[in-house]
Design a protein around this motif. Structure first.
Motif, mmCIF file in Angstrom:
data_model
loop_
_atom_site.group_PDB
_atom_site.id
_atom_site.type_symbol
_atom_site.label_atom_id
_atom_site.label_comp_id
_atom_site.label_asym_id
_atom_site.label_seq_id
_atom_site.Cartn_x
_atom_site.Cartn_y
_atom_site.Cartn_z
ATOM 1 N N VAL A 110 -2.640 -5.569 16.003
ATOM 2 C CA VAL A 110 -1.642 -4.886 15.188
ATOM 3 C C VAL A 110 -2.336 -4.154 14.042
ATOM 4 C CG1 VAL A 110 0.317 -5.212 13.621
ATOM 5 C CG2 VAL A 110 0.188 -6.519 15.743
ATOM 6 N N SER A 111 -1.991 -2.892 13.862
ATOM 7 C CA SER A 111 -2.506 -2.127 12.729
ATOM 8 C C SER A 111 -1.403 -1.907 11.714
ATOM 9 C CB SER A 111 -3.054 -0.768 13.182
ATOM 10 O OG SER A 111 -4.256 -0.919 13.882
ATOM 11 N N ILE A 112 -1.780 -1.994 10.431
ATOM 12 C CA ILE A 112 -0.871 -1.697 9.321
ATOM 13 C C ILE A 112 -1.327 -0.379 8.726
ATOM 14 C CG2 ILE A 112 0.158 -2.557 7.187
ATOM 15 C CD1 ILE A 112 0.500 -4.556 9.422
ATOM 16 N N ILE A 113 -0.433 0.604 8.672
ATOM 17 C CA ILE A 113 -0.799 1.918 8.162
ATOM 18 C C ILE A 113 0.229 2.383 7.136
ATOM 19 C CG2 ILE A 113 0.430 3.308 9.911
ATOM 20 C CD1 ILE A 113 -2.166 5.054 10.078
ATOM 21 N N GLY A 114 -0.212 3.179 6.195
ATOM 22 C CA GLY A 114 0.668 3.700 5.141
ATOM 23 C C GLY A 114 -0.164 4.400 4.099
ATOM 24 N N HIS A 115 0.499 5.080 3.190
ATOM 25 C CA HIS A 115 -0.205 5.826 2.152
ATOM 26 C C HIS A 115 -0.861 4.880 1.147
ATOM 27 C CE1 HIS A 115 1.081 9.746 3.472
ATOM 28 N NE2 HIS A 115 2.342 9.341 3.536
ATOM 29 N N SER A 116 -1.820 5.403 0.409
ATOM 30 C CA SER A 116 -2.513 4.620 -0.617
ATOM 31 C C SER A 116 -1.506 4.053 -1.605
ATOM 32 C CB SER A 116 -3.520 5.501 -1.362
ATOM 33 O OG SER A 116 -4.545 5.915 -0.488
ATOM 34 N N GLY A 117 -1.713 2.796 -1.975
ATOM 35 C CA GLY A 117 -0.846 2.163 -2.960
ATOM 36 C C GLY A 117 0.420 1.557 -2.400
ATOM 37 N N CYS A 118 0.561 1.527 -1.056
ATOM 38 C CA CYS A 118 1.802 0.991 -0.490
ATOM 39 C C CYS A 118 1.734 -0.525 -0.270
ATOM 40 C CB CYS A 118 2.154 1.705 0.823
ATOM 41 S SG CYS A 118 1.063 1.287 2.205
ATOM 42 N N GLY A 119 0.597 -1.137 -0.565
ATOM 43 C CA GLY A 119 0.525 -2.587 -0.480
ATOM 44 C C GLY A 119 -0.058 -3.130 0.806
ATOM 45 N N LYS A 120 -0.745 -2.284 1.577
ATOM 46 C CA LYS A 120 -1.333 -2.742 2.852
ATOM 47 C C LYS A 120 -2.316 -3.892 2.625
ATOM 48 C CE LYS A 120 -3.188 1.243 3.914
ATOM 49 N NZ LYS A 120 -2.802 1.995 2.718
#
Length: 267
Positions: A40-50
């Motif tokens: 599973v990969s977690i992706i999102g913009h910088s600062g989103c809490g990944k």
């Protein structure tokens, strides 16, 4: 990917940070079930809490609300059942490649393996990432990609139930990154390791993952969408470049990220 009994379960997780009178909610209402052997990969913009979410799963950070269960046991501290590989390899510079891996092996298996078995196990894991030849070198004597290989060997040598990768290829050049991605795919296929990976790279996420978890922008980030990646394994990056399913998955992630980013910019 489905499983009758949840292997890793993130349940109603929220995280708040307080500094003085100011409180920032980084994550809110995160619910995710990961099956055994799933990537599973977690992706999102910088600062989103990944990375915050990954640290909560690792037991390095406490959730403000909710919690994490691994095989029905509450996660509340770091443990060898969850090994982390960071973007920074975190090798001890005064130890050799062999000694860096042996340190973890001795810590985890001192009571269950005799010294000769531990030595053999260290070498087996170094050979797994093609680093056996460099066992006597120190980190300053090897490349960035080789350091990451050692970090992965050290993590795998602990026989974790879950391998946690925090942008492990982010600091590498494109060719080294590709080779290491292929190697991780092969290792995961051979060992059936459960993997949760943080990444900014859309192509990387589609190439490696069974599912891609897309986080909304912070503050108060949560899961916006989860995308299944129905690509057969083993995966060939060259063939996938023109594969309709690969391109559809890639477009879906880019669409999510672009539309979220556009919304933030317009706000």
């Amino acid at each position: 990917m489905t499983n009758a009994k949840p292997f890793l379960s993130i349940e109603g997780v929220a995280k708040r940070f307080t500094r003085g009178a100011a409180t920032t909610e980084v994550l809110t209402g995160v619910n995710l079930v990961v099956a055994k052997g799933e990537y599973v990969s977690i992706i999102g913009h910088s600062g989103c809490g990944k990375s915050t979410l990954l640290n909560i799963v690792a037991g390095l950070t406490d959730a403000s609300v909710g919690g994490v269960l691994l095989e029905d046991r509450q996660v509340n501290e770091p443990g060898p059942d969850r090994a982390v590989v960071f973007q920074n390899h975190s090798l001890l510079p005064w130890l050799t490649v062999y000694e860096n891996v042996a340190l973890a092996v001795d810590k985890v298996f001192a009571r269950t393996m005799k010294a000769p078995q531990r030595r053999e196990w260290v070498m087996k894991n170094l050979e797994l990432v093609h680093m056996g030849h460099a066992k006597d070198k120190r980190p300053s004597e090897i490349s960035g990609g080789m350091k990451q290989r050692v970090g992965i060997a050290r993590a795998l040598a602990m026989e974790p139930k879950v391998l946690l990768l925090d942008e492990p290829f982010g600091a590498l050049d494109a060719l080294t990154r590709a080779h290491l991605q292929d190697q991780v795919m092969q290792i995961q296929a051979n060992l059936g390791t459960t993997v949760m990976m943080i990444t900014h790279d859309v192509d990387e996420a589609v190439l490696l993952s069974d599912r891609i978890v897309m986080l909304t922008n912070g503050p108060s980030a949560t899961i916006g969408e989860i995308l299944d990646v129905p690509l057969a394994r083993p995966r060939d990056r060259i063939k996938l470049a023109t594969d309709p399913t690969y391109l559809r998955c890639r477009q879906a992630v880019l669409k999510f990220l672009y539309e979220r980013n556009r919304f933030v910019e317009a706000a």
